[in-house]
Design a protein around this motif. Structure first.
Motif, PDB file in Angstrom:
ATOM      1  N   PRO A 276      37.783  47.561  28.403  1.00 11.19           N
ATOM      2  CA  PRO A 276      37.106  48.407  29.398  1.00 11.19           C
ATOM      3  C   PRO A 276      36.561  47.632  30.593  1.00 11.19           C
ATOM      4  O   PRO A 276      36.498  48.157  31.704  1.00 11.19           O
ATOM      5  CB  PRO A 276      35.971  49.047  28.590  1.00 11.19           C
ATOM      6  CG  PRO A 276      36.413  48.975  27.166  1.00 11.19           C
ATOM      7  CD  PRO A 276      37.220  47.717  27.058  1.00 11.19           C
ATOM      8  N   GLU A 277      36.152  46.385  30.372  1.00 14.05           N
ATOM      9  CA  GLU A 277      35.551  45.605  31.451  1.00 14.05           C
ATOM     10  C   GLU A 277      36.604  45.025  32.402  1.00 14.05           C
ATOM     11  O   GLU A 277      36.312  44.732  33.555  1.00 14.05           O
ATOM     12  CB  GLU A 277      34.701  44.472  30.876  1.00 14.05           C
ATOM     13  CG  GLU A 277      33.495  44.960  30.080  1.00 14.05           C
ATOM     14  CD  GLU A 277      32.658  43.818  29.555  1.00 14.05           C
ATOM     15  OE1 GLU A 277      33.024  42.643  29.803  1.00 14.05           O
ATOM     16  OE2 GLU A 277      31.639  44.089  28.899  1.00 14.05           O
ATOM     17  N   GLN A 278      37.832  44.873  31.937  1.00 11.66           N
ATOM     18  CA  GLN A 278      38.879  44.249  32.737  1.00 11.66           C
ATOM     19  C   GLN A 278      39.961  45.233  33.195  1.00 11.66           C
ATOM     20  O   GLN A 278      40.690  44.967  34.146  1.00 11.66           O
ATOM     21  CB  GLN A 278      39.545  43.119  31.941  1.00 11.66           C
ATOM     22  CG  GLN A 278      38.616  41.998  31.506  1.00 11.66           C
ATOM     23  CD  GLN A 278      38.085  41.202  32.691  1.00 11.66           C
ATOM     24  OE1 GLN A 278      38.757  41.057  33.697  1.00 11.66           O
ATOM     25  NE2 GLN A 278      36.866  40.703  32.558  1.00 11.66           N
ATOM     26  N   THR A 292      46.764  45.190  44.718  1.00 14.41           N
ATOM     27  CA  THR A 292      46.287  44.549  45.947  1.00 14.41           C
ATOM     28  C   THR A 292      44.849  44.904  46.288  1.00 14.41           C
ATOM     29  O   THR A 292      44.112  44.061  46.803  1.00 14.41           O
ATOM     30  CB  THR A 292      47.199  44.924  47.129  1.00 14.41           C
ATOM     31  OG1 THR A 292      47.295  46.352  47.222  1.00 14.41           O
ATOM     32  CG2 THR A 292      48.602  44.353  46.928  1.00 14.41           C
ATOM     33  N   ASN A 293      44.423  46.156  46.013  1.00 16.94           N
ATOM     34  CA  ASN A 293      43.056  46.514  46.387  1.00 16.94           C
ATOM     35  C   ASN A 293      42.017  45.836  45.504  1.00 16.94           C
ATOM     36  O   ASN A 293      40.830  45.792  45.850  1.00 16.94           O
ATOM     37  CB  ASN A 293      42.863  48.037  46.377  1.00 16.94           C
ATOM     38  CG  ASN A 293      43.092  48.634  44.999  1.00 16.94           C
ATOM     39  OD1 ASN A 293      43.922  48.151  44.241  1.00 16.94           O
ATOM     40  ND2 ASN A 293      42.346  49.679  44.683  1.00 16.94           N
ATOM     41  N   LEU A 294      42.441  45.301  44.354  1.00 16.10           N
ATOM     42  CA  LEU A 294      41.552  44.523  43.505  1.00 16.10           C
ATOM     43  C   LEU A 294      41.754  43.026  43.699  1.00 16.10           C
ATOM     44  O   LEU A 294      40.966  42.228  43.189  1.00 16.10           O
ATOM     45  CB  LEU A 294      41.780  44.872  42.027  1.00 16.10           C
ATOM     46  CG  LEU A 294      41.496  46.313  41.598  1.00 16.10           C
ATOM     47  CD1 LEU A 294      41.787  46.488  40.111  1.00 16.10           C
ATOM     48  CD2 LEU A 294      40.060  46.705  41.900  1.00 16.10           C
ATOM     49  N   GLY A 295      42.817  42.669  44.420  1.00 18.38           N
ATOM     50  CA  GLY A 295      43.106  41.252  44.626  1.00 18.38           C
ATOM     51  C   GLY A 295      43.394  40.523  43.329  1.00 18.38           C
ATOM     52  O   GLY A 295      42.967  39.382  43.127  1.00 18.38           O
ATOM     53  N   LYS A 296      44.137  41.178  42.424  1.00 23.88           N
ATOM     54  CA  LYS A 296      44.353  40.578  41.109  1.00 23.88           C
ATOM     55  C   LYS A 296      45.771  40.830  40.627  1.00 23.88           C
ATOM     56  O   LYS A 296      46.347  41.892  40.872  1.00 23.88           O
ATOM     57  CB  LYS A 296      43.357  41.164  40.098  1.00 23.88           C
ATOM     58  CG  LYS A 296      43.473  40.551  38.699  1.00 23.88           C
ATOM     59  CD  LYS A 296      42.357  40.999  37.783  1.00 23.88           C
ATOM     60  CE  LYS A 296      42.499  40.366  36.402  1.00 23.88           C
ATOM     61  NZ  LYS A 296      41.407  40.753  35.489  1.00 23.88           N
ATOM     62  N   ALA A 297      46.324  39.839  39.945  1.00 20.38           N
ATOM     63  CA  ALA A 297      47.609  39.980  39.256  1.00 20.38           C
ATOM     64  C   ALA A 297      47.314  40.067  37.760  1.00 20.38           C
ATOM     65  O   ALA A 297      46.717  39.152  37.187  1.00 20.38           O
ATOM     66  CB  ALA A 297      48.514  38.801  39.558  1.00 20.38           C
TER      67      ALA A 297
END
Length: 345
Positions: A276-278, A292-297
């Motif tokens: 839930p946290e990730q 992209t809107n989270l800047g994360k892969a």
């Protein structure tokens, strides 16, 4: 066949199998949805306030802060709204679904082509694209393609028509009753649409043409949200627009890419989904799970969860540890792209 880096074709590409059109936007009323007008863009010139984070020297000096606040923040922006008497957004697009995932559109290795084709044949024999088709059908039924326009809509109806000659069929969904986060919903109409999609995906050369019409009751004269264009002009000219919306032939519209991204937002198989946290919820199928809107892969080569790690094994005949990983690989191939292995070290 043993895994060998050189066995992956250096020239390898796949055409996308879900091909949406632009989504055209119209205004109407919920009670008379057959009467509608095309929505157009309106330009506004507004005076905003300074709201960006300031340097400490300015933050701590009231006189400097007042001087900054006094500066006008003039902006020219595009907007799009329903007419005063309209309370419903109509969004319409077509979606062509293609078969032929068994054949790369370009491949310079006959050995690899044979190995890949055998791997896909095994997947089709075992799963038949039923899981992926169910997820694509669910994303049509829940109107995920509305994006921001979905928020705060009181009612949402999605009408789908199969336009193929001699195989016409229609479905209607109440999108507010189809979850966005869960693909396990059991619904006869979703299953029927999914069956049509799966039949095409397993084929060598068939296609299915769908017309999707969505009505969302958002409220009288409310603002609606077409796609936003990328502003490439980086100058600070006061005359340039700071927000440019997309229109096609004078009609406010959503990009094919944005609709396609919504349809392939089916990846719940990445490791962080159950945390839930990730978790970012279902994400669009991408080789590295990029959001992209989270800047994360969410799928990194370091964790051996990316497309290339799985594909290099799957396409050479190795069985993947989880069936979910096979679903992810096939969904990425349906997305399409250039996946060749460089022959340089």
């Amino acid at each position: 066949m043993a895994k060998n880096k050189n066995s992956i074709a250096s020239v390898l590409s796949f055409e996308k199998k879900l091909v949406p059109s632009d989504g055209y936007m119209f205004g109407t009323t919920w009670d008379k949805r057959n009467e509608f007008t095309a929505l157009t863009l309106t330009e506004k010139s507004v005076r905003g306030t300074i709201s960006n984070r300031l340097k400490p020297a300015v933050q701590n000096d009231p006189l400097k802060l007042n001087a900054e606040v006094e500066k006008p923040n003039l902006q020219r922006v595009d907007t799009c709204s329903l007419l005063p008497e309209q309370d419903t957004l109509k969004l319409q697009f077509t979606l062509k679904i293609l078969g032929g995932v068994q054949k790369p559109s370009a491949c310079n290795s006959s050995e690899f082509k044979q190995s890949y084709r055998a791997a896909v044949a095994g997947y089709i024999e075992e799963h038949g694209f039923a899981e992926l088709a169910k997820r694509y059908a669910t994303n049509i039924a829940n109107a995920r393609f509305l994006w921001r326009n979905r928020l705060g809509a009181e009612h949402i109806i999605v009408q789908v028509k199969a336009l193929n000659e001699n195989a016409q069929q229609s479905w209607e969904f109440d999108a507010t009753k189809v979850p966005l986060r869960d693909f396990s919903v059991q619904d006869e109409k979703i299953n029927s649409l999914a069956k049509r999609i799966a039949e095409v995906l397993v084929s060598e050369d068939q296609f299915l043409m769908l017309e999707v019409t969505c009505f969302a009751k958002v409220g009288k004269a409310q603002e609606v949200y077409p796609s936003e264009e990328l502003v490439l002009d980086k100058s600070n000219s006061k005359e340039k627009k700071s927000k440019i919306l997309y229109s096609n032939n004078g009609i406010a519209a959503m990009h094919t890419q944005k609709i396609g991204n919504a349809l392939r937002t089916i990846d719940t198989w990445y490791a962080d989904f159950s945390n839930p946290e990730q978790s970012a919820g279902p994400i669009a199928v991408e080789p590295y799970g990029a959001v992209t809107n989270l800047g994360k892969a969410f799928r990194t080569p370091k964790d051996k969860q990316d497309f290339y790690t799985f594909f290099d094994s799957f396409a050479l005949g190795e069985k993947l540890a989880r069936v979910e990983d096979e679903h992810y690989v096939m969904a990425t191939l349906i997305r399409g792209g250039v996946f060749g292995a460089s022959d340089k070290e």
